[in-house]
Scaffold this motif. Structure first.
Motif, mmCIF file in Angstrom:
data_model
loop_
_atom_site.group_PDB
_atom_site.id
_atom_site.type_symbol
_atom_site.label_atom_id
_atom_site.label_comp_id
_atom_site.label_asym_id
_atom_site.label_seq_id
_atom_site.Cartn_x
_atom_site.Cartn_y
_atom_site.Cartn_z
ATOM 1 N N ASP A 13 0.807 -1.218 0.000
ATOM 2 C CA ASP A 13 0.000 0.000 0.000
ATOM 3 C C ASP A 13 0.842 1.270 0.000
ATOM 4 O OD1 ASP A 13 -2.204 -1.524 0.007
ATOM 5 O OD2 ASP A 13 -2.574 -1.381 2.173
ATOM 6 N N ARG A 14 2.118 1.132 0.402
ATOM 7 C CA ARG A 14 2.978 2.322 0.413
ATOM 8 C C ARG A 14 3.304 2.789 -1.003
ATOM 9 N NH1 ARG A 14 6.784 2.730 4.626
ATOM 10 N NH2 ARG A 14 7.523 4.511 3.429
ATOM 11 N N PHE A 15 3.138 1.891 -1.975
ATOM 12 C CA PHE A 15 3.440 2.242 -3.370
ATOM 13 C C PHE A 15 2.178 2.777 -4.015
ATOM 14 C CE2 PHE A 15 6.453 -1.015 -2.146
ATOM 15 C CZ PHE A 15 7.657 -0.495 -2.584
ATOM 16 N N THR A 16 2.206 4.063 -4.375
ATOM 17 C CA THR A 16 0.979 4.697 -4.846
ATOM 18 C C THR A 16 1.049 5.147 -6.304
ATOM 19 O OG1 THR A 16 1.806 6.789 -4.006
ATOM 20 C CG2 THR A 16 0.354 5.531 -2.542
ATOM 21 N N SER A 17 2.185 4.943 -6.960
ATOM 22 C CA SER A 17 2.300 5.416 -8.342
ATOM 23 C C SER A 17 1.317 4.689 -9.252
ATOM 24 C CB SER A 17 3.725 5.204 -8.855
ATOM 25 O OG SER A 17 3.759 5.415 -10.251
ATOM 26 N N ARG A 18 0.616 5.450 -10.075
ATOM 27 C CA ARG A 18 -0.325 4.856 -11.036
ATOM 28 C C ARG A 18 0.408 4.052 -12.116
ATOM 29 N NH1 ARG A 18 -2.748 7.575 -14.529
ATOM 30 N NH2 ARG A 18 -4.500 6.168 -14.838
ATOM 31 N N GLU A 187 -5.655 -0.937 -4.876
ATOM 32 C CA GLU A 187 -6.454 0.207 -4.475
ATOM 33 C C GLU A 187 -5.590 1.433 -4.195
ATOM 34 O OE1 GLU A 187 -9.294 -0.499 -1.251
ATOM 35 O OE2 GLU A 187 -9.576 1.683 -1.388
ATOM 36 N N SER A 188 -4.411 1.193 -3.629
ATOM 37 C CA SER A 188 -3.558 2.326 -3.257
ATOM 38 C C SER A 188 -2.984 3.036 -4.479
ATOM 39 C CB SER A 188 -2.417 1.843 -2.358
ATOM 40 O OG SER A 188 -1.624 0.903 -3.057
ATOM 41 N N ARG A 193 -6.608 7.800 -4.666
ATOM 42 C CA ARG A 193 -5.417 7.658 -3.807
ATOM 43 C C ARG A 193 -4.131 7.655 -4.618
ATOM 44 N NH1 ARG A 193 -5.084 2.853 0.220
ATOM 45 N NH2 ARG A 193 -3.050 3.783 0.575
ATOM 46 N N GLY A 194 -4.175 7.033 -5.780
ATOM 47 C CA GLY A 194 -2.983 6.880 -6.603
ATOM 48 C C GLY A 194 -2.412 8.227 -7.017
ATOM 49 N N THR A 195 -1.078 8.281 -7.134
ATOM 50 C CA THR A 195 -0.450 9.548 -7.497
ATOM 51 C C THR A 195 -0.059 9.522 -8.973
ATOM 52 O OG1 THR A 195 1.583 8.593 -6.645
ATOM 53 C CG2 THR A 195 0.468 10.205 -5.256
ATOM 54 N N GLY B 139 4.179 19.449 -14.160
ATOM 55 C CA GLY B 139 4.806 18.526 -13.217
ATOM 56 C C GLY B 139 4.060 18.650 -11.897
ATOM 57 N N PRO B 140 3.696 17.572 -11.272
ATOM 58 C CA PRO B 140 2.892 17.629 -10.053
ATOM 59 C C PRO B 140 3.749 17.989 -8.847
ATOM 60 C CG PRO B 140 3.448 15.391 -10.556
ATOM 61 C CD PRO B 140 4.076 16.230 -11.631
ATOM 62 N N GLY B 141 3.085 18.240 -7.776
ATOM 63 C CA GLY B 141 3.770 18.535 -6.536
ATOM 64 C C GLY B 141 4.429 17.291 -5.976
ATOM 65 N N PRO B 142 5.178 17.479 -4.877
ATOM 66 C CA PRO B 142 5.851 16.317 -4.273
ATOM 67 C C PRO B 142 4.826 15.255 -3.920
ATOM 68 C CG PRO B 142 6.569 18.381 -3.262
ATOM 69 C CD PRO B 142 5.426 18.713 -4.162
ATOM 70 N N ASP B 143 5.191 14.016 -4.147
ATOM 71 C CA ASP B 143 4.317 12.937 -3.726
ATOM 72 C C ASP B 143 5.174 11.901 -3.024
ATOM 73 O OD1 ASP B 143 5.495 11.236 -5.700
ATOM 74 O OD2 ASP B 143 4.198 12.157 -7.184
ATOM 75 N N PRO B 144 4.540 11.033 -2.273
ATOM 76 C CA PRO B 144 5.316 10.086 -1.462
ATOM 77 C C PRO B 144 6.142 9.125 -2.311
ATOM 78 C CG PRO B 144 2.945 9.657 -1.304
ATOM 79 C CD PRO B 144 3.101 10.912 -2.065
ATOM 80 N N GLU B 145 5.755 8.904 -3.557
ATOM 81 C CA GLU B 145 6.479 7.925 -4.356
ATOM 82 C C GLU B 145 6.513 8.385 -5.794
ATOM 83 O OE1 GLU B 145 4.641 4.457 -5.553
ATOM 84 O OE2 GLU B 145 6.551 3.750 -6.307
ATOM 85 N N ALA B 146 7.722 8.528 -6.320
ATOM 86 C CA ALA B 146 7.825 9.019 -7.698
ATOM 87 C C ALA B 146 7.432 7.936 -8.669
ATOM 88 C CB ALA B 146 9.233 9.470 -7.982
#
Lengths: 395, 146
Positions: A13-18, A187-188, A193-195, B139-146
């Motif tokens: 869940d810590r991995f959120t990259s789409r 889901e993450s 939620r996904g970045t 480019g988006p803002g900082p996120d927890p995981e690139a």
């Protein structure tokens, strides 16, 4: 797992990259699978071509067949490096998935699936690493490269087939839908939620194709003369004595005194019949010129204009049928194997198969096999025996 | 579909088993040990070292690189990083031999420098184009995981 260890290992869940999505993994995986398939088939072909005894004769045409397939083998393997790295990156969170609560059936399936993935990743990394090292003739290991690379290719392809079978529904859904489809994502990693990250999924795919293309182009010039200038990581520039690179030198093979001696003779034998020929005797026979490639199993190749005597003309001297299997012996005393090779009947009978005495209009260079070498169409470079001392007709 | 998948699994297992058999038959025990070591080392090097390094680079990218340059830098890093890894055997060139000047006969360090310069130029050019088009916010803002 202790709580301390659990704290060190991230949860998926810590991995959120789409980008870490089956939609991306399936697309990169498709091309990775294709490159592995190409490597496997071209590898099998090369292995068969090197068998002394062939139930189905390896064809002598097209003369550039071996050159093309082995060039492709190394280019595809090199292009697979970026593909494999991106593929592993997209599925990395799955490494940290916990195995569910104990239920005998699914747990066994999960363990077996994980095991097949472990074997697949291990063999994929291994094959690319030792394959690339071999093409640069770097052997930092104690096992036999050829036997290991060959055996591991079956393990890799087997694990790949299992993996494709297990994932088939996911792959089909992913490839059937748009790349931005999120229905199969964790889901993450899903909206909201996904970045988004710095790349879109299409952007990552294009970047991956670009990287694979650059990797391929950086080595392709070792087999494609037109690309020599751009292939900055090719293991050969294409230069060498008489315009052709070599793999083993005369000095390393320990042949120099024997082959430069006045006493050197080529022996051609067929049962009781045999003849001894000096280089002058060979030069007095009808001379032929053929343009044929030297193509090494390590992927590099170069085309040369060879002149010399047809092997079938030599066989006529000892009344042997033109399509006899031959044992060709090099004067080489040292160095790697391939000192004795088998020239199959269909190669011996081919008009283009020469005992070459010259290259590029000059006397054959020592490093190219002076006083004479075998050059045949569509044949692995290691079997184009140099510094030939005797040719023996096999019964 | 279920039956086809089961057949595929069966084929895969047989092919892999044949590979294991070949490995087993054609190597000495110490060679088998070396093969096993390499297999495991490859997985560990990727999953622990390389993947960790990539996560770190991703985090640095988001925190240290201006928004307009992030996408070009990410693309450049993927291309240069992966191609460099594939080129390690020729860059180290441990296979060079004194008796064979035709082997590994390029200046691989210069070749790599040329490739790296090309990537840097492309990244800078793409960044300039993005700034001129006035979309530094893409480019988006900082996120927890690139």
């Amino acid at each position: 797992m202790t709580s301390r260890a659990a704290g060190l290992v991230p949860s998926p869940d810590r991995f959120t990259s789409r980008l870490r999505s089956p939609a991306v993994a399936a697309r990169v995986g498709l091309w990775l699978g294709i490159t592995f398939g190409v490597c496997f088939l071209t590898g099998l072909l090369s292995h068969y071509a090197q068998q002394p005894s062939q139930p189905v004769p390896f064809p002598t045409s097209p003369s550039w067949g071996y050159r093309l397939t082995q060039g492709l083998h190394v280019v595809a393997g090199t292009a697979a490096v970026p593909l494999l790295l991106v593929k592993l990156w997209t599925v990395y969170p799955r490494l940290f998935e916990r195995v569910g609560p104990f239920r005998p059936g699914p747990l066994l399936v999960t363990v077996l699936e994980r095991l097949s993935i472990a074997v697949l990743v291990a063999t994929a990394v291994f094959q690319l690493a030792i394959g690339l090292a071999n093409s640069a003739q770097w052997y930092p290991w104690t096992f036999s490269f050829r036997a290991t690379h060959y055996a591991t290719s079956f393990v890799l392809i087997g694990a790949l087939v299992v993996h494709i079978a297990v994932k088939l529904p996911v792959i089909r859904r992913a490839l059937g839908a748009d790349v931005d489809d999120e229905s199969q994502d964790r889901e993450s990693a899903r909206s909201p939620r996904g970045t988004q990250g710095v790349l879109s999924r299409r952007g990552l795919l294009r970047t991956t194709w670009l990287a694979a293309g650059v990797a391929a182009l950086a080595v392709a010039g070792q087999s494609v003369p037109g690309l020599r200038q751009v292939s900055v990581f090719g293991v050969r520039s294409g230069d060498g004595p008489q315009g052709i690179p070599i793999n083993g030198s005369a000095a390393a093979a320990g042949v120099v005194p024997a082959v430069t001696s006045e006493a050197w003779r080529l022996s051609v034998s067929h049962g009781e019949r045999s003849v001894e020929l000096s280089r002058d005797d060979l030069l007095a026979m009808p001379q032929r010129t053929e343009t044929l490639p030297i193509a090494c199993v390590e992927g590099w190749s170069a085309s040369g204009t060879w002149s010399g005597v047809r092997v079938r003309d030599l066989l006529a001297l000892v009344d042997a049928p033109a399509d006899s299997d031959l044992r060709v012996r090099s004067m080489q005393t040292d160095g790697p194997s391939y000192t004795v090779t088998t020239l199959q009947g269909n190669f011996a009978a081919d008009d283009r198969t020469l005992l070459a005495l010259g290259l590029d209009g000059e006397t054959l260079a020592l490093d190219h096999g002076y006083p004479c070498r075998i050059i045949a169409p569509n044949r692995p470079g290691v079997l184009q025996t140099k510094w030939v001392g005797s040719i023996e007709v096999l019964a | 579909m279920r039956a086809a998948r089961a057949v595929l699994v069966g084929i895969g297992v047989v092919v892999a088993a044949y590979g294991f058999l070949l490995l087993w038959q054609r190597q000495r025990p110490d060679q088998l040990e070396a093969v096993a070591t390499w297999w495991i080392a490859g997985v560990v090097l990727h999953d622990a070292v390389l993947a960790g390094a990539v996560l770190l680079v991703g985090a640095l990218l988001v925190r240290r690189v201006p928004a307009a340059a992030r996408t070009p830098v990410a693309v450049g890093a993927v291309v240069l990083g992966s191609v460099t890894l594939a080129a390690v055997p020729v860059l180290l060139a441990y296979g060079r031999r004194a008796d064979n000047p035709t082997l590994l006969d390029r200046s691989y360090g210069w070749g790599w420098t040329a490739l790296a310069l090309l990537v840097v130029v492309a990244v800078v050019a793409a960044t300039v184009v993005r700034v001129r088009r006035g979309r530094p916010e893409s480019g988006p803002g900082p996120d927890p995981e690139a």
